[in-house]
Design a protein around this motif. Structure first.
Motif, PDB file in Angstrom:
ATOM      1  N   GLN A 108       0.825  -1.203   0.000  1.00 10.05           N
ATOM      2  CA  GLN A 108       0.000   0.000   0.000  1.00 10.05           C
ATOM      3  C   GLN A 108       0.857   1.250   0.000  1.00 10.05           C
ATOM      4  N   LYS A 109       0.264   2.307  -0.542  1.00  8.77           N
ATOM      5  CA  LYS A 109       0.927   3.604  -0.622  1.00  8.77           C
ATOM      6  C   LYS A 109      -0.145   4.681  -0.495  1.00  8.77           C
ATOM      7  N   ARG A 110       0.246   5.797   0.090  1.00  9.52           N
ATOM      8  CA  ARG A 110      -0.671   6.918   0.271  1.00  9.52           C
ATOM      9  C   ARG A 110      -1.160   7.426  -1.079  1.00  9.52           C
ATOM     10  N   ARG A 127      -7.068   5.793   5.106  1.00 10.57           N
ATOM     11  CA  ARG A 127      -5.799   5.750   5.846  1.00 10.57           C
ATOM     12  C   ARG A 127      -6.038   5.400   7.306  1.00 10.57           C
ATOM     13  N   ALA A 128      -7.109   5.905   7.889  1.00  7.38           N
ATOM     14  CA  ALA A 128      -7.407   5.654   9.299  1.00  7.38           C
ATOM     15  C   ALA A 128      -7.542   4.154   9.584  1.00  7.38           C
ATOM     16  N   ARG A 129      -8.009   3.401   8.599  1.00  4.62           N
ATOM     17  CA  ARG A 129      -8.189   1.958   8.785  1.00  4.62           C
ATOM     18  C   ARG A 129      -6.884   1.194   8.624  1.00  4.62           C
ATOM     19  N   TYR A 130      -6.064   1.584   7.644  1.00  6.51           N
ATOM     20  CA  TYR A 130      -4.905   0.781   7.279  1.00  6.51           C
ATOM     21  C   TYR A 130      -3.566   1.310   7.794  1.00  6.51           C
ATOM     22  N   GLU A 131      -3.546   2.475   8.399  1.00  6.16           N
ATOM     23  CA  GLU A 131      -2.286   3.028   8.893  1.00  6.16           C
ATOM     24  C   GLU A 131      -2.269   3.093  10.424  1.00  6.16           C
TER      25      GLU A 131
END
Length: 87
Positions: A51-53, A81-85
């Motif tokens: 994954q990447k932003r 992002r809140a879920r995966y970071e």
């Protein structure tokens, strides 16, 4: 030696569907996610999820299989992002 990166029909369809919803993702960006991910984790059946932003609120997740002579992109999908970071 870098492996060839190939896209499954499903992955290409997902890229088209995302574009129809205003999320434009190029094959070059998907390749960049695989080669230089912000995060990488193990998926099901030996698959890799890179994954990447994508923007301030989202990441692009790329599911692929690493084979002896190539990398096969199975699918791509955006995520919050809140879920995966978290970590």
């Amino acid at each position: 030696m870098s492996l060839d990166i190939e896209f499954s029909e499903h992955a290409l369809l997902k890229i088209e569907i995302l574009a129809s919803h205003g999320v434009v993702v190029s094959e070059e960006f998907v390749t960049d996610v695989i080669q230089k991910p912000d995060k990488e984790e193990e998926g099901y059946s030996g698959r890799v999820i890179a994954q990447k932003r994508l923007d301030d609120a989202h990441v692009l997740r790329v599911v692929y299989e690493k084979e002896p002579n190539r990398i096969l992109v199975i699918t791509v999908y955006p995520g919050r992002r809140a879920r995966y970071e978290k970590n």
